[in-house]
Design a protein around this motif. Structure first.
Motif, mmCIF file in Angstrom:
data_model
loop_
_atom_site.group_PDB
_atom_site.id
_atom_site.type_symbol
_atom_site.label_atom_id
_atom_site.label_comp_id
_atom_site.label_asym_id
_atom_site.label_seq_id
_atom_site.Cartn_x
_atom_site.Cartn_y
_atom_site.Cartn_z
ATOM 1 N N GLN A 294 0.829 -1.201 0.000
ATOM 2 C CA GLN A 294 0.000 0.000 0.000
ATOM 3 C C GLN A 294 0.866 1.255 0.000
ATOM 4 O OE1 GLN A 294 -2.344 -0.760 3.512
ATOM 5 N NE2 GLN A 294 -4.008 -1.726 2.352
ATOM 6 N N TRP A 295 1.920 1.246 0.796
ATOM 7 C CA TRP A 295 2.828 2.396 0.836
ATOM 8 C C TRP A 295 3.503 2.592 -0.519
ATOM 9 C CZ3 TRP A 295 7.968 3.148 -0.143
ATOM 10 C CH2 TRP A 295 8.496 4.388 0.252
ATOM 11 N N ALA A 296 3.946 1.475 -1.118
ATOM 12 C CA ALA A 296 4.612 1.566 -2.422
ATOM 13 C C ALA A 296 3.659 2.109 -3.487
ATOM 14 C CB ALA A 296 5.141 0.191 -2.832
ATOM 15 N N ALA A 297 2.393 1.668 -3.437
ATOM 16 C CA ALA A 297 1.409 2.151 -4.413
ATOM 17 C C ALA A 297 1.155 3.639 -4.238
ATOM 18 C CB ALA A 297 0.109 1.365 -4.270
ATOM 19 N N ARG A 298 1.055 4.086 -2.990
ATOM 20 C CA ARG A 298 0.847 5.523 -2.752
ATOM 21 C C ARG A 298 2.038 6.331 -3.244
ATOM 22 N NH1 ARG A 298 -1.480 3.783 2.181
ATOM 23 N NH2 ARG A 298 0.463 4.177 3.296
ATOM 24 N N ALA A 299 3.241 5.869 -2.937
ATOM 25 C CA ALA A 299 4.440 6.598 -3.370
ATOM 26 C C ALA A 299 4.512 6.666 -4.894
ATOM 27 C CB ALA A 299 5.693 5.916 -2.811
ATOM 28 N N ALA A 300 4.232 5.537 -5.542
ATOM 29 C CA ALA A 300 4.249 5.524 -7.003
ATOM 30 C C ALA A 300 3.146 6.418 -7.560
ATOM 31 C CB ALA A 300 4.085 4.091 -7.520
ATOM 32 N N GLY A 301 1.986 6.450 -6.895
ATOM 33 C CA GLY A 301 0.883 7.297 -7.340
ATOM 34 C C GLY A 301 1.225 8.766 -7.243
ATOM 35 N N PRO B 30 -17.142 18.590 -14.945
ATOM 36 C CA PRO B 30 -17.718 18.478 -13.605
ATOM 37 C C PRO B 30 -17.267 17.176 -12.941
ATOM 38 C CG PRO B 30 -19.403 18.963 -15.265
ATOM 39 C CD PRO B 30 -18.152 18.585 -15.998
ATOM 40 N N ARG B 31 -17.815 16.907 -11.794
ATOM 41 C CA ARG B 31 -17.426 15.772 -10.955
ATOM 42 C C ARG B 31 -17.339 14.475 -11.765
ATOM 43 N NH1 ARG B 31 -21.536 15.172 -6.220
ATOM 44 N NH2 ARG B 31 -22.838 14.729 -8.036
ATOM 45 N N THR B 32 -16.199 13.783 -11.631
ATOM 46 C CA THR B 32 -15.936 12.576 -12.419
ATOM 47 C C THR B 32 -15.276 11.508 -11.559
ATOM 48 O OG1 THR B 32 -15.608 13.909 -14.424
ATOM 49 C CG2 THR B 32 -14.763 11.658 -14.458
ATOM 50 N N SER B 33 -15.738 10.267 -11.728
ATOM 51 C CA SER B 33 -15.101 9.117 -11.096
ATOM 52 C C SER B 33 -14.559 8.194 -12.172
ATOM 53 C CB SER B 33 -16.088 8.352 -10.206
ATOM 54 O OG SER B 33 -16.363 9.070 -9.022
ATOM 55 N N VAL B 34 -13.491 7.484 -11.847
ATOM 56 C CA VAL B 34 -12.782 6.658 -12.818
ATOM 57 C C VAL B 34 -12.769 5.215 -12.330
ATOM 58 C CG1 VAL B 34 -10.657 6.370 -14.128
ATOM 59 C CG2 VAL B 34 -11.317 8.647 -13.302
ATOM 60 N N ILE C 51 -2.712 4.153 -9.962
ATOM 61 C CA ILE C 51 -3.539 5.080 -10.733
ATOM 62 C C ILE C 51 -4.579 5.749 -9.844
ATOM 63 C CG2 ILE C 51 -5.256 5.214 -12.591
ATOM 64 C CD1 ILE C 51 -3.681 2.924 -13.961
ATOM 65 N N ALA C 52 -5.179 4.981 -8.918
ATOM 66 C CA ALA C 52 -6.178 5.550 -8.013
ATOM 67 C C ALA C 52 -5.584 6.666 -7.173
ATOM 68 C CB ALA C 52 -6.758 4.455 -7.113
ATOM 69 N N THR C 53 -4.362 6.476 -6.680
ATOM 70 C CA THR C 53 -3.699 7.511 -5.880
ATOM 71 C C THR C 53 -3.440 8.753 -6.721
ATOM 72 O OG1 THR C 53 -2.634 5.872 -4.459
ATOM 73 C CG2 THR C 53 -1.652 8.058 -4.515
ATOM 74 N N GLY D 296 -12.637 11.085 -8.354
ATOM 75 C CA GLY D 296 -13.043 9.949 -7.553
ATOM 76 C C GLY D 296 -12.633 8.658 -8.241
ATOM 77 N N THR D 297 -12.635 7.556 -7.514
ATOM 78 C CA THR D 297 -12.291 6.268 -8.105
ATOM 79 C C THR D 297 -13.316 5.218 -7.700
ATOM 80 O OG1 THR D 297 -10.800 5.749 -6.251
ATOM 81 C CG2 THR D 297 -9.811 6.712 -8.226
ATOM 82 N N ILE D 298 -13.531 4.279 -8.609
ATOM 83 C CA ILE D 298 -14.363 3.107 -8.360
ATOM 84 C C ILE D 298 -13.483 1.908 -8.663
ATOM 85 C CG2 ILE D 298 -16.395 1.813 -9.106
ATOM 86 C CD1 ILE D 298 -17.641 4.559 -9.881
#
Length: 227
Positions: free
Chosen positions: A6-13, A66-70, A81-83, A91-93
């Motif tokens: 999770q940390w690695a994904a956030r850092a990469a994001g 306007p407001r968009t989720s991916v 990508i989510a990060t 937003g993300t789904i």
């Protein structure tokens, strides 16, 4: 181990967001005379589609929307990508499609579909990639089914830059580079009737495949010609 991933994904994001922001700042996107973006020519929410390998500049295509989720996958790259998207204000789904019924639960396909339907029905746009999972540049039926269930239109887009590296991987991805010229093209709206049968759904999927190929070819032609 999970926390480390999770940390690695956030850092990469964070790094991906910073990189794309740099590309956006240094790429000259020439406005197209008379071009109206989907949120300027339709009431309510819409579904935006592009090819999986061409999604790096989605933020350029949707700039000002306007407001968009991916929709992003549950895999590590999806977390990256989510990060990056959250940093950019989207937003993300989480979830993805599949070609086999046996895998649909593991990929959270049904909860993701329900979340996208709710987003569209409450005024949030949804961005998806069009490809059948692991089959490049062949449109699947997920977006078409979503349009049928919600009554919301589908808009296709191509967002490309002259400065890029085209990769030889499964989705024929393009790694965008800074200091280039950019082009964003949107299609006309595609609509799907609520009573559309299997043949009609297949026909719309085929139109999406052809439409995305045509949009990307035209965007690259414009970059080559400087128009």
């Amino acid at each position: 181990m999970i926390r480390r991933k999770q940390w690695a994904a956030r850092a990469a994001g964070y790094g991906l967001h910073a990189y794309i922001s740099g590309v956006m700042r240094t790429t000259r996107f020439a406005p197209l005379p008379g071009e109206q973006r989907p949120w300027e020519r339709t009431d309510g929410s819409f579904i935006a589609l592009t090819w999986h390998g061409q999604q790096m500049l989605s933020v350029a295509a949707l700039r000002g929307a306007p407001r968009t989720s991916v929709l992003v996958s549950l895999h590590f790259d999806g977390s990256v990508i989510a990060t990056a998207l959250a940093r950019a204000g989207y937003g993300t789904i989480r979830g993805s499609g599949t070609q086999t019924r046996a895998k649909i639960r593991g990929k959270c396909g049904i909860p993701a579909f329900l979340a996208m339907r709710q987003a569209l029905e409450t005024g949030t746009n949804v961005l998806m990639t069009a490809d059948v999972p692991k089959v490049a540049r062949v449109a699947g039926k997920g977006a078409v089914q979503l349009a049928r269930a919600t009554g919301r239109p589908i808009f296709l887009f191509a967002a490309v830059t002259s400065a890029r590296i085209d990769l030889d991987n499964w989705d024929k991805a393009s790694l965008v580079l800074p200091f280039g010229r950019g082009c964003v093209l949107w299609s006309e709206a595609l609509t799907v009737a609520s009573d559309a049968d299997a043949a009609e759904i297949d026909a719309v999927s085929h139109r999406i495949t052809m439409g995305l190929d045509d949009l990307h070819a035209e965007a690259h032609r414009r970059l080559r010609s400087g128009s």
